[in-house]
Structure formats: C-alpha cells, structure tokens
Design an enzyme around this catalytic site. Structure first.
Site, PDB file in Angstrom:
ATOM      1  N   ASN A  11       0.796  -1.172  -0.018  1.00  0.00           N
ATOM      2  CA  ASN A  11       0.081   0.026   0.150  1.00  0.00           C
ATOM      3  C   ASN A  11       1.011   1.183  -0.045  1.00  0.00           C
ATOM      4  O   ASN A  11       1.692   1.502   1.076  1.00  0.00           O
ATOM      5  CB  ASN A  11      -0.961   0.023   1.156  1.00  0.00           C
ATOM      6  CG  ASN A  11      -1.764   1.205   1.509  1.00  0.00           C
ATOM      7  OD1 ASN A  11      -1.671   1.874   0.624  1.00  0.00           O
ATOM      8  ND2 ASN A  11      -2.288   1.289   2.521  1.00  0.00           N
ATOM      9  N   LYS A  13       0.053   4.298  -0.197  1.00  0.00           N
ATOM     10  CA  LYS A  13      -0.404   5.437   0.603  1.00  0.00           C
ATOM     11  C   LYS A  13      -0.401   6.454  -0.354  1.00  0.00           C
ATOM     12  O   LYS A  13      -0.330   6.621  -1.268  1.00  0.00           O
ATOM     13  CB  LYS A  13       0.194   5.717   2.039  1.00  0.00           C
ATOM     14  CG  LYS A  13      -0.165   4.122   2.723  1.00  0.00           C
ATOM     15  CD  LYS A  13       0.181   4.305   3.994  1.00  0.00           C
ATOM     16  CE  LYS A  13       0.018   2.904   4.991  1.00  0.00           C
ATOM     17  NZ  LYS A  13       0.073   3.121   6.350  1.00  0.00           N
ATOM     18  N   HIS A  97      -9.440   1.148   5.131  1.00  0.00           N
ATOM     19  CA  HIS A  97      -8.130   1.315   5.791  1.00  0.00           C
ATOM     20  C   HIS A  97      -8.159   2.053   7.059  1.00  0.00           C
ATOM     21  O   HIS A  97      -9.145   3.043   6.967  1.00  0.00           O
ATOM     22  CB  HIS A  97      -7.012   1.907   4.730  1.00  0.00           C
ATOM     23  CG  HIS A  97      -5.651   1.862   5.482  1.00  0.00           C
ATOM     24  ND1 HIS A  97      -5.263   2.752   6.297  1.00  0.00           N
ATOM     25  CD2 HIS A  97      -4.733   0.887   5.071  1.00  0.00           C
ATOM     26  CE1 HIS A  97      -3.979   2.410   6.696  1.00  0.00           C
ATOM     27  NE2 HIS A  97      -3.591   1.160   5.910  1.00  0.00           N
ATOM     28  N   GLU A  99      -6.761   4.468   8.149  1.00  0.00           N
ATOM     29  CA  GLU A  99      -6.296   5.823   8.100  1.00  0.00           C
ATOM     30  C   GLU A  99      -7.507   6.564   7.338  1.00  0.00           C
ATOM     31  O   GLU A  99      -7.719   7.781   7.555  1.00  0.00           O
ATOM     32  CB  GLU A  99      -5.207   6.101   7.198  1.00  0.00           C
ATOM     33  CG  GLU A  99      -3.831   5.909   7.803  1.00  0.00           C
ATOM     34  CD  GLU A  99      -2.737   5.349   7.038  1.00  0.00           C
ATOM     35  OE1 GLU A  99      -2.674   5.252   5.839  1.00  0.00           O
ATOM     36  OE2 GLU A  99      -1.901   4.710   7.584  1.00  0.00           O
ATOM     37  N   GLU A 169      -5.160  -5.281  10.553  1.00  0.00           N
ATOM     38  CA  GLU A 169      -3.992  -4.125  10.716  1.00  0.00           C
ATOM     39  C   GLU A 169      -4.189  -3.509  12.217  1.00  0.00           C
ATOM     40  O   GLU A 169      -5.035  -2.690  12.155  1.00  0.00           O
ATOM     41  CB  GLU A 169      -4.047  -3.201   9.574  1.00  0.00           C
ATOM     42  CG  GLU A 169      -3.969  -3.724   8.222  1.00  0.00           C
ATOM     43  CD  GLU A 169      -3.470  -2.529   7.491  1.00  0.00           C
ATOM     44  OE1 GLU A 169      -2.124  -2.645   6.755  1.00  0.00           O
ATOM     45  OE2 GLU A 169      -3.992  -1.362   7.007  1.00  0.00           O
ATOM     46  N   GLY A 175       2.966   1.647  10.928  1.00  0.00           N
ATOM     47  CA  GLY A 175       4.102   2.846  10.885  1.00  0.00           C
ATOM     48  C   GLY A 175       4.679   3.201  12.403  1.00  0.00           C
ATOM     49  O   GLY A 175       5.154   4.250  12.337  1.00  0.00           O
ATOM     50  N   SER A 215       3.770  -2.416  10.275  1.00  0.00           N
ATOM     51  CA  SER A 215       5.284  -2.688  10.485  1.00  0.00           C
ATOM     52  C   SER A 215       5.974  -3.862  10.049  1.00  0.00           C
ATOM     53  O   SER A 215       6.611  -4.472  10.477  1.00  0.00           O
ATOM     54  CB  SER A 215       5.641  -2.319  11.827  1.00  0.00           C
ATOM     55  OG  SER A 215       5.278  -0.956  12.238  1.00  0.00           O
TER      56      SER A 215
HETATM   57  P1  13P Z   1       3.288   0.351   7.814  1.00  0.00           P
HETATM   58  O1  13P Z   1       3.587  -1.034   7.184  1.00  0.00           O
HETATM   59  O2  13P Z   1       3.994   1.403   7.484  1.00  0.00           O
HETATM   60  O3  13P Z   1       3.251   0.112   9.213  1.00  0.00           O
HETATM   61  O4  13P Z   1       1.778   0.536   7.310  1.00  0.00           O
HETATM   62  C1  13P Z   1       0.943  -0.680   7.330  1.00  0.00           C
HETATM   63  C2  13P Z   1      -0.258  -0.192   6.478  1.00  0.00           C
HETATM   64  O5  13P Z   1      -1.147   0.684   6.753  1.00  0.00           O
HETATM   65  C3  13P Z   1      -0.677  -0.915   5.202  1.00  0.00           C
HETATM   66  O6  13P Z   1      -1.975  -0.723   4.680  1.00  0.00           O
END
Ligand code: 13P
Length: 252
Positions: A11, A13, A97, A99, A169, A175, A215
């Site tokens: 992803n 983002k 997601h 976010e 997740e 992150g 992560s």
């Molecule tokens: P990270 O791998 O940066 O922790 O992000 C995970 C994520 O949100 C994938 O959709």
C-alpha cells in the site's frame, strides 16, 4: 488443509509522483520476476494507476487502488468508481483502511457499500479491520473486529465474497515499528476465520485469505508467514522501496 495462495501487497498510501511510481514498478517487476505461487499487488495513488498498469501488464504483479466509491458515476466530486478503477487496470481495491476510517470518517456502513461496489465491478476487495491502541489496551480487540466484520459484510452471501481478502491491521502497529507478535496475530486471524465460518460457512472460511498489516519488514515476514492463519501481508512503509519490498515478496 486447503492451500491458499499467499498475497503480498504494498500500500503506497500518498507517496510517489507518476514518474516515481513507474520507476518503482519497473524495478519491482525485474526483482520479483522469478516468483511463482505468490500473488503480488501494489496500490499506488489514483493518478499513477494507469501509467503503472502499463508497466505491470503481462507480469505477475497486480494493480490495486486505495479507495473506491460505491456509485458507477455521478456528482461525487473527488471520488472514483469501480468501473473507472477497472478501466485503469486495477484488479484489487483496498477498502476501509484505518487511515480512511480515522482521517476521513469512513464508517462500517460505507465500507459495506464499497465492498458491494467492488464485488459488482469484479474487483477483489481487501477489507481492512483493526483495533486502536486504546481498544487494544482495554482488551476490546475481538469485539471491535466482530463489529467491523459483521457491519462491513452485512447482507452479503458467501458466494459474492468468494474473492474477499481481509486485512487485519492493528492501528497501533501501523507505521510505528511495533508489530503484533506472530503468535498474537495468529490468534486474531484464527478468530477472524472462525467468525467467517459462523457467518458464511465452512467453504468460505477455508478459502478466504486473511492477511496481516502493521510494520511488516523483511526481518519479520517469515515468522508471520509461518503462522497457519496468516495468508499474506499488507505492507506500507517497507513497500515504497522496491528492493526492500522484493525481499518481503521473496521470503522463505
Ligand atoms: P506500515 O507497514 O508502514 O506499518 O503500514 C501498514 C499499512 O497501513 C498497510 O496498509
């Protein structure tokens, strides 16, 4: 046990211009060209979908989008429909997601509409679920996931969900460098699979891919993938650098 093809998804983002995305896709195609029996997906920003699809065409890497609107077209400024994602070369779409839930107030009802739209458009929905740090600390993980799954998939039938992917997740692991311990993630994935069995039956529960995100790195991929109910990963930060992402794809 039923064999499920692992899905390793990146992803991206809100990262990369068109030129940067095309460059990264070209490098990745080269680095993972020998991979078999693994599904690979990358999800660039909307503007880079079409140019990246030209690079991925004929390779084993699939294209995914990061969002979808549930209508085919109309007065919905800033939105993109399933029909448009298909026309840009997408095969997958990430839905709900954390976010989007956190910053754009996406509800479980919206997630539900988006999953229906993805299925209708012949896109593979990757439905994201996960608990926040507070919910985790208060030991509410399973009840949060229960609600997200039941509401997100409400009114669906198992045959319409045959391709569905669920991405667990934990928000506190995104992150942050904190990953759920593989045994802990396995326990949650097992719970999700039993819930799917209860709601939609044994056939879907056995075939559905439940992937982990938060992560994920080359250093922890093998341990995660060794768990019986972890069928792949959704990678954020570590998917941005093709060399790093390819090490995740090529895990042993
Ligand atoms: P990270 O791998 O940066 O922790 O992000 C995970 C994520 O949100 C994938 O959709």
């Amino acid at each position: 046990m039923e064999k499920r093809t692992p899905l390793i998804a990146g992803n991206w983002k809100m990262h990369k211009t068109c030129a940067e995305a095309v460059d990264a896709a070209k490098t990745l195609v080269h680095l993972v060209s020998a991979v078999t029996e693994r599904d690979i997906m990358i999800a660039p920003v909307f503007t880079a979908l079409y140019p990246v699809s030209a690079i991925l065409d004929g390779t084993q890497i699939h294209l995914g989008a990061q969002n979808i609107h549930w209508e085919d077209e109309g007065a919905f400024t800033g939105e993109v429909s399933g029909k448009m994602l298909i026309s840009a070369g997408c095969r997958y779409v990430i839905i709900g997601h954390s976010e989007r839930r956190q910053f754009f107030h996406e509800s479980d009802q919206w997630v539900n509409l988006k999953i229906r739209a993805a299925v209708k458009s012949n896109l593979i929905p990757v439905m994201c679920i996960g608990e926040t740090e507070t919910e985790y600390e208060q030991k509410n993980t399973l009840s949060v996931l229960d609600k997200q799954i039941k509401k997100g998939l409400e009114g669906s039938f198992s045959d319409s969900l045959a391709n569905l992917v669920i991405a667990y997740e934990p928000v506190w692991a995104i992150g942050t460098g904190k990953t759920a311990k593989s045994a802990q993630a396995q326990e949650v994935h097992h719970y999700i699979r039993s819930l799917i069995e209860k709601l939609f039956g044994n056939v879907l529960a056995k075939s559905i891919r439940i992937i982990y995100g938060g992560s994920v790195k080359p250093e922890n991929i093998s341990e995660l993938m060794n768990q019986p109910d972890i069928d792949g990963v959704l990678v954020g930060g570590a998917s941005l650098i093709p060399e790093t992402f390819s090490r995740i794809v090529l895990y042993q």
